[in-house]
Scaffold this motif. Structure first.
Motif: not given
Lengths: 263, 263
Positions: A181-182, A219-222, A236-238, A250-255
């Protein structure tokens, strides 16, 4: 959007109960089942909620078992007059329903331990479609049943969950998705074109775009999902890059990161 | 069980979105809609949750509009690649989808006020099936649409709710049910036979029996519903009597008393 590969088994759910449709009760079982199946590599492809109506249950069960490898029902297997699921399952499979000696023994043992009798109402809970396998109920005794590919479970969440655990070993699992989840901010329309390009470019990638519950930006989650962990991570990096191109950190979380019980 | 009289209009709901089926998001709109419709004398007869899959949406919409007077959909009308509901609704009605001048004007006004442009992605939200009526969105601009008896609403709960309020005046209402919840305790099997007798004896009465979420006894609610307020009230008194006959004190509350988000 790429479909999930067919090597993941599919499932459907039928939640049964008037109370789920008149505003009294917010169903909890579909959401629990969805996450539970996803963790086991099984795709939940459809959920239906119907009333305590014989014909509606019969038709829905038969529709869903054509659509999915497994069907889970919840509700309507208790001792009261509105518990009509067992008879409807029997009708769906064109099987007679009668008292199971094994189920009656389970009920007798359960109530004997509490010093209570198996009344006529309780005895109803020993009725099963012919040839059904029993599903243990570690909470309140009365078993669920499996008929063919249809698992008939209780509606009370604690019992529904316990019955799922009881059948866990017998379910065929599929490969699990890797999920990132970004988490950024801003209206999703700013990222829309970039997300299309990304999903087209990376095979086996599924992207979901989820604004917050207010609908007013924020907030927006991709979410990036793939059976290929590397694909999910690179996507997710892209996506982080797409956010930054719009001037948003933005930051990325697993799950999955659920912010609230929202849709 | 007595069916609700046919003078109450019927409705069905289709919630659209992969996130509702993979465990990420617990749908909130079906429960809100259920209570909202019940307050307006409309019977919600079925809810389906499906993925962002064109064929599945088309088939489900067409099934549901045969089954119910009104259909409400949620989700899939935003600006991103996974927003495919409008095209699916067009296909379900065999109507072409094209940009609506009126919708584009609404979007232009909304974004102009924020000093932002109507990008190509945002412009997608002005596409509607031919002849569709627009549904105002007081939260984020982009309108919902009505095609025939199908109301196509946003999935974000705040917007879903706002769109419902916007169409409230045009919905035909039915008579409201009077609801009493009798709150007692103990396993429901003790009351089962009495409840059957009661429902058979009183015309137009619907009784639901709802144990608590643990499945281990404790609180038990019996809900009495009827279009006839006197019937609902007398039934609740009778149910209090059934509890007392089992040595359990019970009390009655008007309306539903949800203890937790359980099924």
């Amino acid at each position: 959007m790429d479909e999930a590969p067919s090597l993941r088994p599919t499932a459907a759910m039928l939640a049964i109960g008037e109370e789920l449709l008149n505003g009294r009760t917010r169903d909890a079982n579909a959401h629990h089942l969805a996450g539970w199946l996803d963790q086991r590599g099984i795709d939940l492809v459809e959920v239906r909620i119907v009333r305590d109506d014989h014909d509606q249950i019969v038709q829905s069960v038969n529709d869903l078992r054509e659509k999915a490898d497994l069907v889970f029902t919840s509700g309507g297997i208790g001792p009261t007059h509105d518990d009509i699921t067992i008879d409807a399952i029997g009708a769906a499979f064109d099987l007679p329903v009668s008292e199971s000696e094994e189920a009656l023994q389970i009920l007798s043992d359960f109530y004997a331990e509490k010093g209570e009798a198996v009344t006529d109402a309780r005895r109803r809970m020993a009725r099963v479609p012919e040839g059904a396998a029993l599903i243990p109920n570690s909470v309140s005794g009365a078993p669920g049943v499996r008929v063919g590919t249809v698992y008939v479970l209780a509606g009370v969440p604690a019992i529904f969950n316990a019955m799922l655990e009881a059948i866990d070993v017998e379910l065929k699992r599929g490969p699990r998705m890797t999920v990132f989840s970004v988490i950024g901010a801003g209206p999703e329309s700013r990222l829309a074109e970039g997300l299309v390009a990304l999903e087209r470019a990376m095979k086996g990638l599924r992207i979901g775009s989820y604004p917050g519950p207010t609908g007013k930006g924020g907030e927006l989650q991709i979410v990036c999902r793939s059976l290929n962990a590397g694909v999910a991570r690179r996507a997710a990096e892209a996506v982080e890059g797409l956010f930054r191109a719009n001037g948003v950190e933005a930051h990325t979380v697993e799950g999955y990161v659920a912010r609230q019980a929202a849709s």
